[in-house]
Design an enzyme around this catalytic site. Sequence first.
Site, PDB file in Angstrom:
ATOM      1  N   ASP A   1       1.263   5.457   4.941  1.00 20.78           N
ATOM      2  CA  ASP A   1       1.845   6.561   5.706  1.00 20.78           C
ATOM      3  C   ASP A   1       1.893   7.834   4.876  1.00 20.78           C
ATOM      4  O   ASP A   1       1.686   8.940   5.396  1.00 20.78           O
ATOM      5  CB  ASP A   1       3.251   6.194   6.166  1.00 20.78           C
ATOM      6  CG  ASP A   1       3.240   5.102   7.238  1.00 20.78           C
ATOM      7  OD1 ASP A   1       2.161   4.862   7.809  1.00 20.78           O
ATOM      8  OD2 ASP A   1       4.311   4.518   7.479  1.00 20.78           O
TER       9      ASP A   1
ATOM     10  N   ASP B   1     -12.415  10.839   8.689  1.00 19.41           N
ATOM     11  CA  ASP B   1     -11.869   9.491   8.516  1.00 19.41           C
ATOM     12  C   ASP B   1     -11.586   9.276   7.033  1.00 19.41           C
ATOM     13  O   ASP B   1     -12.436   9.601   6.177  1.00 19.41           O
ATOM     14  CB  ASP B   1     -12.864   8.440   9.021  1.00 19.41           C
ATOM     15  CG  ASP B   1     -12.312   7.037   8.908  1.00 19.41           C
ATOM     16  OD1 ASP B   1     -11.645   6.595   9.854  1.00 19.41           O
ATOM     17  OD2 ASP B   1     -12.536   6.387   7.866  1.00 19.41           O
TER      18      ASP B   1
ATOM     19  N   GLU C   1      -6.573   6.169  10.940  1.00 20.83           N
ATOM     20  CA  GLU C   1      -6.805   7.117   9.836  1.00 20.83           C
ATOM     21  C   GLU C   1      -7.827   8.172  10.217  1.00 20.83           C
ATOM     22  O   GLU C   1      -8.360   8.860   9.340  1.00 20.83           O
ATOM     23  CB  GLU C   1      -7.274   6.347   8.594  1.00 20.83           C
ATOM     24  CG  GLU C   1      -8.632   5.660   8.730  1.00 20.83           C
ATOM     25  CD  GLU C   1      -8.518   4.259   9.310  1.00 20.83           C
ATOM     26  OE1 GLU C   1      -9.483   3.488   9.194  1.00 20.83           O
ATOM     27  OE2 GLU C   1      -7.455   3.934   9.899  1.00 20.83           O
TER      28      GLU C   1
ATOM     29  N   ASN D   1      -2.970   0.285   2.300  1.00 18.82           N
ATOM     30  CA  ASN D   1      -1.988  -0.577   2.952  1.00 18.82           C
ATOM     31  C   ASN D   1      -1.898  -1.947   2.267  1.00 18.82           C
ATOM     32  O   ASN D   1      -0.807  -2.497   2.089  1.00 18.82           O
ATOM     33  CB  ASN D   1      -2.332  -0.769   4.424  1.00 18.82           C
ATOM     34  CG  ASN D   1      -2.062   0.487   5.252  1.00 18.82           C
ATOM     35  OD1 ASN D   1      -1.204   1.294   4.898  1.00 18.82           O
ATOM     36  ND2 ASN D   1      -2.796   0.657   6.343  1.00 18.82           N
TER      37      ASN D   1
END
Length: 604
Positions: A488, A471, A514, A479
């Site tokens: 991304d 993770d 993620e 973000n």
Amino acid sequence: MRLATITNLAYGATLLLTLASGTTMLLASNAQDHERTVVAQRERLDQASADLAKEAFALSEHARQYVITGHAADLETYNREFARLRADEARIRRLGDAGARVDEIEAVRGAMRLAETLHGEQRAAIDAHRSGDEVRARAILFGAPYERQLDRVEVLVDRFQDRLNRRIDADVAQATGFARLWRTTSEIVLVVTGLLFIFVLAFIIRLRVLRPVVRLSDVVTRLAAQDYAAEMPVTEQIDEIGDMHQAIRIFRENGLERQRLEEEAKGDRVTRDLLSRMMQRLQGADTMRDLTEVVQRFVPEIVPGMSGILYLHDRQRNAMVERCRWKLPQHSRSEFTPMACWALRRGASHRPEGAMIDVPCDHLDRIEGMVIDSLCLPLIAQREALGLLYFEPVADAPAEGPATPETYMQMLAENISLAVASLRLRDALREMAMADPLTGLANRRQLDTMLDLLLAESERSDQTVSAVMLDVDHFKRFNDMFGHDAGDLVLREVGAVLRDAVHDGGLAFRYGGEEFLLVLPAVGTAGAVDLAEQVRQRIAALHLAYDGRALGAITASIGVANTPTHVAGGRLVRAADAALLQAKQSGRDRVIVAAREGEAEAAA
């Protein structure tokens, strides 16, 4: 006296009588022909002389008409009839010389000379009329001298016909007498010959009729039972028996041809059935391996007299690569570019040897002074070359029946083309459905399928399977601070690190958001931990920027679990997820190994 001697004597007598009868019949026929010739000659000469008198009077009438009326049309009619009469006079001379006697010919020639004199006077009258002397013109054509000459022409023609009739009547009477004499003689000889033939027939019917009929009856019986292998007896008779023999021979040949056509139709049905079954198997093929197995099994049966190769197009290398072969073809390479085959260039079948002269393909062996008999059938769907079917005759092999029609081979290529196109479309759709579009890694759906297969295989082979759950730490920060495009970018780069890490046999998946998962068969816990640590370090070494701004440190927390070391196979992913959660709780940016199932329960 022996029967053979009697038969031979009868044959000899019959032959002599037949010759005599034929001779008399020929003489009678010649006499009748002579009679007909004489009559025909008289008719021709009568007609010629009658036409001469008639046309002489007709020409006089045309000349007189012109002198009376002075019309140019009457003069034109006169000139036309005069020209035709001159041609008729030449024909009359030839006929007279061919059949008439001297005195008869002289009579005809006298009439012709008088007719020519009349022609001169007619011309003189026409010229006088043209010069305006109508009195003189009328005096010439309507005077007594002119009328007397016309009468003399008629008298000479009548005299010629009278002489001709007397002579012809005498000739006809003589010819009729000879014809009657020879006809009577011929009839007598024919009666004698017929009586002799009746006596001889009883002896020859057994030799010339019964014996060949008995032989033919056996053949007919076998042919009626459709035994067309029956051999026909040899005969050289040219009679009704010979005709019967010929008819039976033709019937036998037709039967053999019908059997051949039935065999061809049967082979055609078998080929169609094979094509139908092959189409069904191709529709059920799930992989290219299934497809090549179907082709390798059915094509040699559909095209029995030829060996061949199935090529499929490798898009990455732009090459036609051999996928399977049958009956050991010898002259085509196992790999070549599409431009090396004329069939792929033109999008149509290509055969350099045969009825049509053509250029051999570059993927074939070049043999000095020889063009290899080969057939290339392109596999095309949606205007894209998917592959190639290559055929060549089986080397040093006897013929296995009639050659497969090229139409069926075209159908074969079309069906294989559709199957290849369907498989490629199916693979493309499966790849789209099983892949994460952002990172290019396999998605959760493919994980469920592959993990079940790996776990089942590990149970059969008694091998371990490790799961590494990863993770990205504080991913929401990227973000929020830099935008979703920056997030991304981080996910794509992490996915690239994972893809490089499992190139030796592992599988990488985007688990969701993620989170990522690595599945490592036959690695063991230590190997999985080492790989997880390498991945963590590579991620930490990433230095990314978006829109000119550095994204900062990127770290990942990782949990590792192994089956059967830590948990049973069905709980492997949950164990790795629990280890990941423990890594986050322990401060992130680290690798934590899951506890054994029993130890975890005791600690709880």
